[in-house]
Structure formats: C-alpha cells, structure tokens
Scaffold this motif. Sequence first.
Motif, PDB file in Angstrom:
ATOM      1  N   GLY A 190      -2.022  -5.067  -2.461  1.00 63.13           N
ATOM      2  CA  GLY A 190      -2.207  -4.976  -1.010  1.00 63.13           C
ATOM      3  C   GLY A 190      -3.627  -5.311  -0.587  1.00 63.13           C
ATOM      4  O   GLY A 190      -3.843  -5.970   0.431  1.00 63.13           O
ATOM      5  N   VAL A 191      -4.606  -4.890  -1.366  1.00 58.09           N
ATOM      6  CA  VAL A 191      -6.004  -5.197  -1.046  1.00 58.09           C
ATOM      7  C   VAL A 191      -6.255  -6.700  -1.191  1.00 58.09           C
ATOM      8  O   VAL A 191      -6.949  -7.306  -0.368  1.00 58.09           O
ATOM      9  N   ILE A 199      -1.267  -1.051  -4.981  1.00 57.82           N
ATOM     10  CA  ILE A 199      -2.369  -0.866  -4.042  1.00 57.82           C
ATOM     11  C   ILE A 199      -3.356  -2.033  -4.133  1.00 57.82           C
ATOM     12  O   ILE A 199      -3.804  -2.572  -3.107  1.00 57.82           O
ATOM     13  N   SER A 239      -4.966  -8.383   1.738  1.00 59.87           N
ATOM     14  CA  SER A 239      -5.764  -8.137   2.940  1.00 59.87           C
ATOM     15  C   SER A 239      -6.936  -9.104   3.049  1.00 59.87           C
ATOM     16  O   SER A 239      -7.438  -9.340   4.143  1.00 59.87           O
ATOM     17  N   TRP A 244       0.834  -1.211   0.000  1.00 58.61           N
ATOM     18  CA  TRP A 244       0.000   0.000   0.000  1.00 58.61           C
ATOM     19  C   TRP A 244       0.867   1.260   0.000  1.00 58.61           C
ATOM     20  O   TRP A 244       0.626   2.193  -0.752  1.00 58.61           O
TER      21      TRP A 244
END
Length: 81
Positions: free
Chosen positions: A73-74, A70, A77, A36
């Motif tokens: 990273g999502v 990004i 998650s 991120w």
Amino acid sequence: MPKSKARKKAVYTPPQMSKQVKVSPRWLAPVMVASWIIGILWISVYYVAPNAPFIGTLENWNLLIGFAFIIFGVVLSTRWR
C-alpha cells in the motif's frame, strides 16, 4: 554623455511546453487503501485469535504477510497523483 546602444539580442524566453496534469488510474486509490486495511486486519486477527484454523498454522509468517500488504500500500501511494 553618449547615448547607450539598443540591445541587439532578444531577451531569452523559454520554449512553451504543454503541461499535462498526470492523473492516477481509478483503481489505484481503492487498491492502496484496501491493502492497508487487509494488512492491519491480518496482523490484528493474528494477535486476537492466534489459534484460528488458517492463521494459526502460519505462526510468525503472519506478521510478514501483514506487513507485506502494508508495504504494498505504501509503494502504491508513491504512484498516486
């Protein structure tokens, strides 16, 4: 009044299952946060210094690279427990 009959069938009890708590790998959280940060920094540097030596040659591909970090990273998650 007649007496009610006793229940012949046993009451259903679900089988005992061992619940193991799933734990995410130790590397997952740092890689997620780092991706991120790298993505946000990549896009920020592109907007602040668009003529930087390496960043200036990629032009609008910089946005794709930043958003790819990004999104990575999502995706990570969703694996975090």
